[in-house]
Motif scaffolding. Structure first.
Motif, PDB file in Angstrom:
ATOM      1  N   TYR A   1       3.049   3.907 -11.565  1.00  0.00           N
ATOM      2  CA  TYR A   1       2.508   4.775 -10.510  1.00  0.00           C
ATOM      3  C   TYR A   1       1.313   4.079  -9.888  1.00  0.00           C
ATOM      4  O   TYR A   1       0.676   3.246 -10.526  1.00  0.00           O
ATOM      5  CB  TYR A   1       2.126   6.174 -11.033  1.00  0.00           C
ATOM      6  CG  TYR A   1       0.936   6.192 -11.952  1.00  0.00           C
ATOM      7  CD1 TYR A   1      -0.327   6.546 -11.484  1.00  0.00           C
ATOM      8  CD2 TYR A   1       1.053   5.826 -13.281  1.00  0.00           C
ATOM      9  CE1 TYR A   1      -1.424   6.554 -12.321  1.00  0.00           C
ATOM     10  CE2 TYR A   1      -0.033   5.830 -14.128  1.00  0.00           C
ATOM     11  CZ  TYR A   1      -1.271   6.191 -13.645  1.00  0.00           C
ATOM     12  OH  TYR A   1      -2.350   6.172 -14.480  1.00  0.00           O
TER      13      TYR A   1
ATOM     14  N   GLY B   1       1.200   1.706  -8.026  1.00  0.00           N
ATOM     15  CA  GLY B   1       1.339   0.256  -8.080  1.00  0.00           C
ATOM     16  C   GLY B   1       1.237  -0.335  -9.477  1.00  0.00           C
ATOM     17  O   GLY B   1       1.531  -1.505  -9.681  1.00  0.00           O
TER      18      GLY B   1
ATOM     19  N   GLU C   1      12.673  -6.975  -6.543  1.00  0.00           N
ATOM     20  CA  GLU C   1      13.012  -6.672  -5.149  1.00  0.00           C
ATOM     21  C   GLU C   1      12.556  -7.817  -4.277  1.00  0.00           C
ATOM     22  O   GLU C   1      11.546  -8.470  -4.590  1.00  0.00           O
ATOM     23  CB  GLU C   1      12.232  -5.429  -4.683  1.00  0.00           C
ATOM     24  CG  GLU C   1      12.903  -4.120  -4.990  1.00  0.00           C
ATOM     25  CD  GLU C   1      12.092  -2.925  -4.487  1.00  0.00           C
ATOM     26  OE1 GLU C   1      12.515  -1.804  -4.764  1.00  0.00           O
ATOM     27  OE2 GLU C   1      11.043  -3.108  -3.837  1.00  0.00           O
TER      28      GLU C   1
ATOM     29  N   PHE D   1       6.215  -6.135   5.377  1.00  0.00           N
ATOM     30  CA  PHE D   1       6.310  -4.979   6.279  1.00  0.00           C
ATOM     31  C   PHE D   1       5.221  -4.967   7.341  1.00  0.00           C
ATOM     32  O   PHE D   1       4.143  -5.527   7.166  1.00  0.00           O
ATOM     33  CB  PHE D   1       6.305  -3.665   5.483  1.00  0.00           C
ATOM     34  CG  PHE D   1       5.169  -3.522   4.517  1.00  0.00           C
ATOM     35  CD1 PHE D   1       3.896  -3.193   4.950  1.00  0.00           C
ATOM     36  CD2 PHE D   1       5.377  -3.717   3.156  1.00  0.00           C
ATOM     37  CE1 PHE D   1       2.853  -3.055   4.048  1.00  0.00           C
ATOM     38  CE2 PHE D   1       4.333  -3.576   2.247  1.00  0.00           C
ATOM     39  CZ  PHE D   1       3.067  -3.252   2.698  1.00  0.00           C
TER      40      PHE D   1
ATOM     41  N   HIS E   1      -2.166   1.446   2.357  1.00  0.00           N
ATOM     42  CA  HIS E   1      -2.419   1.145   0.952  1.00  0.00           C
ATOM     43  C   HIS E   1      -3.365  -0.046   0.848  1.00  0.00           C
ATOM     44  O   HIS E   1      -3.387  -0.912   1.714  1.00  0.00           O
ATOM     45  CB  HIS E   1      -1.120   0.763   0.229  1.00  0.00           C
ATOM     46  CG  HIS E   1      -0.121   1.871   0.129  1.00  0.00           C
ATOM     47  ND1 HIS E   1       0.596   2.325   1.212  1.00  0.00           N
ATOM     48  CD2 HIS E   1       0.273   2.621  -0.919  1.00  0.00           C
ATOM     49  CE1 HIS E   1       1.405   3.303   0.822  1.00  0.00           C
ATOM     50  NE2 HIS E   1       1.233   3.505  -0.461  1.00  0.00           N
TER      51      HIS E   1
HETATM   52  P1  ADP Z   1       4.442   3.217  -7.307  1.00  0.00           P
HETATM   53  O1  ADP Z   1       5.675   3.803  -7.907  1.00  0.00           O
HETATM   54  O2  ADP Z   1       3.466   2.703  -8.303  1.00  0.00           O
HETATM   55  O3  ADP Z   1       3.835   4.043  -6.204  1.00  0.00           O
HETATM   56  P2  ADP Z   1       5.752   1.502  -5.352  1.00  0.00           P
HETATM   57  O4  ADP Z   1       7.008   0.863  -5.799  1.00  0.00           O
HETATM   58  O5  ADP Z   1       5.805   2.590  -4.354  1.00  0.00           O
HETATM   59  O6  ADP Z   1       4.912   1.853  -6.648  1.00  0.00           O
HETATM   60  O7  ADP Z   1       4.801   0.378  -4.774  1.00  0.00           O
HETATM   61  C1  ADP Z   1       3.457   0.601  -4.469  1.00  0.00           C
HETATM   62  C2  ADP Z   1       3.095  -0.270  -3.268  1.00  0.00           C
HETATM   63  O8  ADP Z   1       3.415  -1.628  -3.534  1.00  0.00           O
HETATM   64  C3  ADP Z   1       3.890   0.082  -2.015  1.00  0.00           C
HETATM   65  O9  ADP Z   1       3.336   1.173  -1.350  1.00  0.00           O
HETATM   66  C4  ADP Z   1       3.760  -1.223  -1.260  1.00  0.00           C
HETATM   67  O10 ADP Z   1       2.470  -1.346  -0.680  1.00  0.00           O
HETATM   68  C5  ADP Z   1       3.888  -2.270  -2.355  1.00  0.00           C
HETATM   69  N1  ADP Z   1       5.317  -2.648  -2.535  1.00  0.00           N
HETATM   70  C6  ADP Z   1       6.244  -2.018  -3.291  1.00  0.00           C
HETATM   71  N2  ADP Z   1       7.433  -2.636  -3.223  1.00  0.00           N
HETATM   72  C7  ADP Z   1       7.292  -3.700  -2.408  1.00  0.00           C
HETATM   73  C8  ADP Z   1       8.157  -4.737  -1.947  1.00  0.00           C
HETATM   74  N3  ADP Z   1       9.427  -4.826  -2.321  1.00  0.00           N
HETATM   75  N4  ADP Z   1       7.618  -5.649  -1.103  1.00  0.00           N
HETATM   76  C9  ADP Z   1       6.319  -5.610  -0.733  1.00  0.00           C
HETATM   77  N5  ADP Z   1       5.449  -4.664  -1.125  1.00  0.00           N
HETATM   78  C10 ADP Z   1       5.918  -3.718  -1.959  1.00  0.00           C
END
Ligand code: ADP
Length: 385
Positions: A154, A156, A182, A187, A212
């Motif tokens: 969670y 990040g 991934e 983005f 973020h």
């Molecule tokens: P959590 O479940 O901890 O919230 P997320 O998977 O939503 O985690 O990731 C948190 C943040 O990490 C995202 O909001 C984004 O900023 C970054 N992030 C997540 N996945 C990717 C990705 N594949 N490529 C680049 N940034 C990513």
């Protein structure tokens, strides 16, 4: 529909800030909340009828909630889908969203697979069992790749960008447990759509821009500053996601807008979400009221924005845990356009979400609102340094 007193009781697994804001929203409807949370005097406690102290996966606590509630829901992804299902069968209390939806979302790999199987655009992903898988994923998807713990991450935590094959073994070890990789999405913006599935109706709030820093949500801007094509594509994708989910309730759909204007689904939160806090001041029916209505099967409220609205999180700016004392809040309370939300957590920890500030202004330029939100949040501090 008839109203009695209480009009209905909703049992909520979890009593953090989301439960607290749900309780605040339920009050005017005459709905009472009972929450279960392991921390005595949890953030929701002051605004709900009762708290049952128990772990999120404690069947006895879930049963105690179910026995008192017309419907059971959850405000935290650590809620136990198996326990809720067992108790639901035993007591006959309906559960929304469906625990099966939560089970899928708890595993990031299962979530991505379900979205891809439903025809939704997601970042290219691979299951990772060992360092060799990760090196192969990096070759295929290009370095860096984003390594993610399948469970329990969670804000990040549990994510780790991996720069090259030499880092694979150490990165995988640092994540611990089952993982997936991934493609690293370059983005343009992150967006979120808060959607709500009710009894035969589905609605969505305006597309929100989420900002973020170090993978933690800092600010949300609504409506998002995007062009019409991106906005309508984001809504379209969000409605498709909502169509795949079982059970009523509010869902947060986190999206990436790529440089080419494509929309990818990052992840789903099966509950109200930080990127929807702006709906408290920015709409007629907040995501929290909407969730209460939805889980009860009541008619949904309006989802359109009253005015441009920005929220900024108040995060723990400390190096270690200490009693929570935020200095300088007169700057927020004295600002006519700002609203303070304090979550009532006793202890501040590094980067812990302690509250948020919302700025809403009918004639508001969103960039100017955002910079004022940053200023007011920047003027408060937990630190005595
Ligand atoms: P959590 O479940 O901890 O919230 P997320 O998977 O939503 O985690 O990731 C948190 C943040 O990490 C995202 O909001 C984004 O900023 C970054 N992030 C997540 N996945 C990717 C990705 N594949 N490529 C680049 N940034 C990513």
């Amino acid at each position: 529909m008839n109203h009695t007193t209480p009009a209905a009781t909703v049992g909520v697994v979890g009593g953090g800030q989301l439960g607290r804001m749900m309780g605040e929203a339920a009050g005017p409807l005459g709905v009472e909340l009972v929450v279960s949370d392991p921390t005595p005097d949890c953030p929701a406690a002051p605004v709900v009828r009762d708290q049952i102290v128990g772990a999120f996966d404690d069947d006895d606590a879930i049963r105690a909630l179910a026995e008192r509630a017309d419907v059971l829901t959850f405000e935290i992804e650590l809620a136990d889908p198996d326990g809720m299902e067992r108790v639901g069968e035993e007591t006959g209390t309906p559960i929304h969203p469906d625990p099966g939806t939560l089970r899928t979302i708890q595993d990031k790999l299962a979530q991505n697979r379900a979205l891809a199987a439903g025809g939704l655009p997601v970042p290219t992903f691979r299951p990772i069992e060992d360092p060799a898988d990760l090196r192969e994923a990096g070759e295929e998807l290009g370095w860096p790749v984003m390594l993610k713990a399948r469970r329990g991450g969670y804000d990040g935590r549990g994510n780790r960008p991996v720069e090259g094959p030499g880092d694979a073994a150490e990165a995988l070890e640092s994540i611990g447990g089952a993982a997936m990789a991934e493609e690293f999405v370059d983005f343009e913006r992150e967006l979120a759509v808060m959607g709500v599935v009710g009894d035969g109706e589905t609605r969505a709030y305006p597309v929100t821009e989420t900002i973020h820093e170090a993978e933690i949500l800092r600010e949300s801007v609504a409506p998002a500053r995007v062009d019409d094509d991106v906005r309508s594509r984001a809504r379209e994708v969000a409605f498709e996601v909502l169509g795949l989910l079982e059970g009523r309730g509010v869902y947060g759909i986190e999206l990436f807008e790529t440089g080419a204007g494509e929309i990818l689904v990052n992840e789903i939160a099966p509950r109200p979400h930080n990127s929807g806090h702006w709906t408290i001041e920015g709409t007629d029916c907040s995501q929290f009221e909407q969730h209460v209505r939805a889980v009860l099967g009541w008619p949904l409220g309006r989802t359109d924005a009253r005015a441009p609205t920005v929220t900024a999180n108040v995060l723990g700016d400390v190096d270690s845990a200490q009693p929570a004392e935020l200095a300088g809040t007169e700057a927020i309370l004295g600002s006519p356009e700002a609203s303070l939300h304090w979550y009532g957590k006793r202890e501040v920890r590094p980067l812990r979400k302690m509250g948020h500030v919302t700025l809403s202004a009918a004639d508001g330029d969103r960039g100017a609102l955002l910079s004022r939100a940053r200023d007011v949040v920047g003027s408060v501090t937990f630190s005595d340094r």
